[in-house]
Design an enzyme around this catalytic site. Structure first.
Site, mmCIF file in Angstrom:
data_model
loop_
_atom_site.group_PDB
_atom_site.id
_atom_site.type_symbol
_atom_site.label_atom_id
_atom_site.label_comp_id
_atom_site.label_asym_id
_atom_site.label_seq_id
_atom_site.Cartn_x
_atom_site.Cartn_y
_atom_site.Cartn_z
ATOM 1 N N ASP A 26 72.185 53.684 42.513
ATOM 2 C CA ASP A 26 71.622 52.514 41.839
ATOM 3 C C ASP A 26 72.560 51.975 40.758
ATOM 4 O OD1 ASP A 26 69.775 50.590 41.336
ATOM 5 O OD2 ASP A 26 68.411 51.880 40.214
ATOM 6 N N GLY A 29 74.377 46.228 41.324
ATOM 7 C CA GLY A 29 74.190 44.823 40.938
ATOM 8 C C GLY A 29 74.509 44.628 39.464
ATOM 9 N N ARG A 39 76.990 40.112 43.080
ATOM 10 C CA ARG A 39 76.441 41.461 43.270
ATOM 11 C C ARG A 39 77.206 42.258 44.337
ATOM 12 N NH1 ARG A 39 71.488 42.587 41.491
ATOM 13 N NH2 ARG A 39 71.120 43.951 43.276
ATOM 14 N N HIS A 43 78.459 46.445 45.177
ATOM 15 C CA HIS A 43 78.263 47.308 46.346
ATOM 16 C C HIS A 43 79.609 47.829 46.871
ATOM 17 C CE1 HIS A 43 74.100 46.462 46.171
ATOM 18 N NE2 HIS A 43 74.187 45.206 46.573
ATOM 19 N N SER A 71 67.177 50.625 51.793
ATOM 20 C CA SER A 71 65.760 50.988 51.884
ATOM 21 C C SER A 71 64.999 49.969 52.731
ATOM 22 C CB SER A 71 65.150 51.064 50.478
ATOM 23 O OG SER A 71 64.923 49.761 49.995
ATOM 24 N N ARG A 77 66.167 41.283 49.811
ATOM 25 C CA ARG A 77 67.307 40.724 49.077
ATOM 26 C C ARG A 77 67.870 39.498 49.798
ATOM 27 N NH1 ARG A 77 70.166 45.469 45.717
ATOM 28 N NH2 ARG A 77 68.216 46.472 45.151
ATOM 29 N N LEU A 136 79.930 69.951 56.329
ATOM 30 C CA LEU A 136 79.110 69.138 55.425
ATOM 31 C C LEU A 136 78.260 68.213 56.293
ATOM 32 C CD1 LEU A 136 78.345 67.648 52.745
ATOM 33 C CD2 LEU A 136 80.447 66.327 52.999
ATOM 34 N N SER A 201 61.544 55.700 43.939
ATOM 35 C CA SER A 201 61.681 54.522 44.809
ATOM 36 C C SER A 201 61.598 54.851 46.296
ATOM 37 C CB SER A 201 62.989 53.772 44.518
ATOM 38 O OG SER A 201 63.000 53.330 43.196
HETATM 39 C C1 FPP Z 1 71.249 49.796 44.763
HETATM 40 O O1 FPP Z 1 71.835 49.149 43.630
HETATM 41 C C2 FPP Z 1 72.211 49.853 45.861
HETATM 42 C C3 FPP Z 1 71.979 49.407 47.131
HETATM 43 C C4 FPP Z 1 70.710 48.797 47.541
HETATM 44 C C5 FPP Z 1 73.020 49.453 48.165
HETATM 45 C C6 FPP Z 1 73.797 50.729 48.227
HETATM 46 C C7 FPP Z 1 74.875 50.572 49.204
HETATM 47 C C8 FPP Z 1 76.141 50.917 49.000
HETATM 48 C C9 FPP Z 1 76.642 51.586 47.756
HETATM 49 C C10 FPP Z 1 77.127 50.696 50.071
HETATM 50 C C11 FPP Z 1 77.306 52.037 50.692
HETATM 51 C C12 FPP Z 1 78.185 52.025 51.798
HETATM 52 C C13 FPP Z 1 78.416 53.159 52.459
HETATM 53 C C14 FPP Z 1 79.431 53.140 53.477
HETATM 54 C C15 FPP Z 1 77.681 54.406 52.220
HETATM 55 P P1 FPP Z 1 71.249 47.763 43.146
HETATM 56 O O2 FPP Z 1 71.897 46.686 43.926
HETATM 57 O O3 FPP Z 1 69.758 47.778 43.242
HETATM 58 O O4 FPP Z 1 71.694 47.726 41.653
HETATM 59 P P2 FPP Z 1 70.940 46.958 40.475
HETATM 60 O O5 FPP Z 1 69.648 47.705 40.241
HETATM 61 O O6 FPP Z 1 71.883 47.092 39.337
HETATM 62 O O7 FPP Z 1 70.711 45.551 40.898
#
Ligand code: FPP
Length: 245
Positions: A26, A29, A39, A43, A71, A77, A136, A201
């Site tokens: 988390d 963004g 944003r 990622h 999720s 989004r 792993l 969550s």
């Molecule tokens: C939550 O942060 C993050 C996500 C919904 C996406 C996570 C995905 C990645 C890190 C890409 C992963 C890729 C691989 C290959 C594993 P948020 O966007 O909700 O952050 P915020 O709360 O600050 O808005």
């Protein structure tokens, strides 16, 4: 689940490590917003943090890692943000094809059929290609929701009961666990959620019933191996009694 004895001689690490760590990635963004960037950049950096952390966990010998990649709620989004995350997933699924000799088994947890074919077929191929790897195991929670998973298990169990193959009185916690996506994997010992949010969550809610929780204000893209060490030291100091005295 028995805890692990540390495998490598890393002086900063405690002697006892978790067998299964769940990461709620988390803060991507907010990481981007702080820098005035879209944003999607968060990622991209979050994807780099994923690689850094999983590589380190492999080095220190943690055998199971779960990552909350997408999720069931993330479909809300913007299209642009969703496409950005799907692109990162696709790039990783392609990249990892040249590292199949690293002993990492990948398993997608969730309903991957909802993703475009180019993702679900790549993901399925990766699962098939790595099914015998045992150094792993990485569980990618993709289009995953804990309530959805438990509902899916309940439906399967109800179907068995309706066909007369299972009596309601024979349904135990183990029956439910065996119908989850994680049937063959151990429960989560430690959940790590960066970015200052204090919630689960809908992440592996059954499997985290007895997990320890570690929260930090660090945003996921900034999450370092030193931050992980802190979480592991904190974990080692917790008294886990699983409801016992
Ligand atoms: C939550 O942060 C993050 C996500 C919904 C996406 C996570 C995905 C990645 C890190 C890409 C992963 C890729 C691989 C290959 C594993 P948020 O966007 O909700 O952050 P915020 O709360 O600050 O808005």
């Amino acid at each position: 689940m028995a805890l692990l004895k540390k495998k490598v001689d890393a002086p900063g690490l405690p002697e006892v490590l978790p067998t299964h760590i769940g990461f709620i990635m988390d803060g991507n963004g907010r990481w981007a917003k702080k820098r005035g960037l879209p944003r999607g950049y968060g990622h991209v950096e979050g994807g780099k943090a994923f690689k850094r952390i999983m590589k380190y966990c492999k080095e220190i010998g943690i055998p199971y890692l779960s990552f909350y990649v997408f999720s069931t709620e993330n479909w809300k989004r913007s299209e642009q943000e969703i496409q950005g995350i799907l692109k990162l997933m696709t790039e990783y699924l392609d990249e990892v094809q040249s590292h199949l000799d690293e002993g990492i088994r990948y398993v997608a947890i969730g309903d991957i059929s909802a993703f475009p074919d180019y993702i679900s077929t790549r993901m399925q191929k990766l699962m098939d290609d790595t099914k015998d790897c045992d150094e792993l195991t990485i569980l990618f929670c993709c289009n995953y929701g804990g309530r959805h998973e438990i509902t899916h298990a309940a439906r399967e169990i109800a179907e068995l009961a309706a066909r007369g193959e299972l009596s309601p009185e024979d349904i135990t916690e183990d029956t439910v666990a065996q119908h989850l996506y994680t049937a063959e994997f151990p429960d989560v010992d430690l959940v790590i959620r960066p970015s200052g949010e204090l919630r689960l969550s809908n992440f592996l809610i059954w499997q985290c019933a007895y997990a320890e929780y570690y929260f930090t204000n660090v945003l996921w893209p900034d999450f370092s191996t030193e931050d992980l060490d802190k979480a592991l030291i904190d974990f080692a100091g917790r008294g886990r009694r699983f409801g016992g005295a």
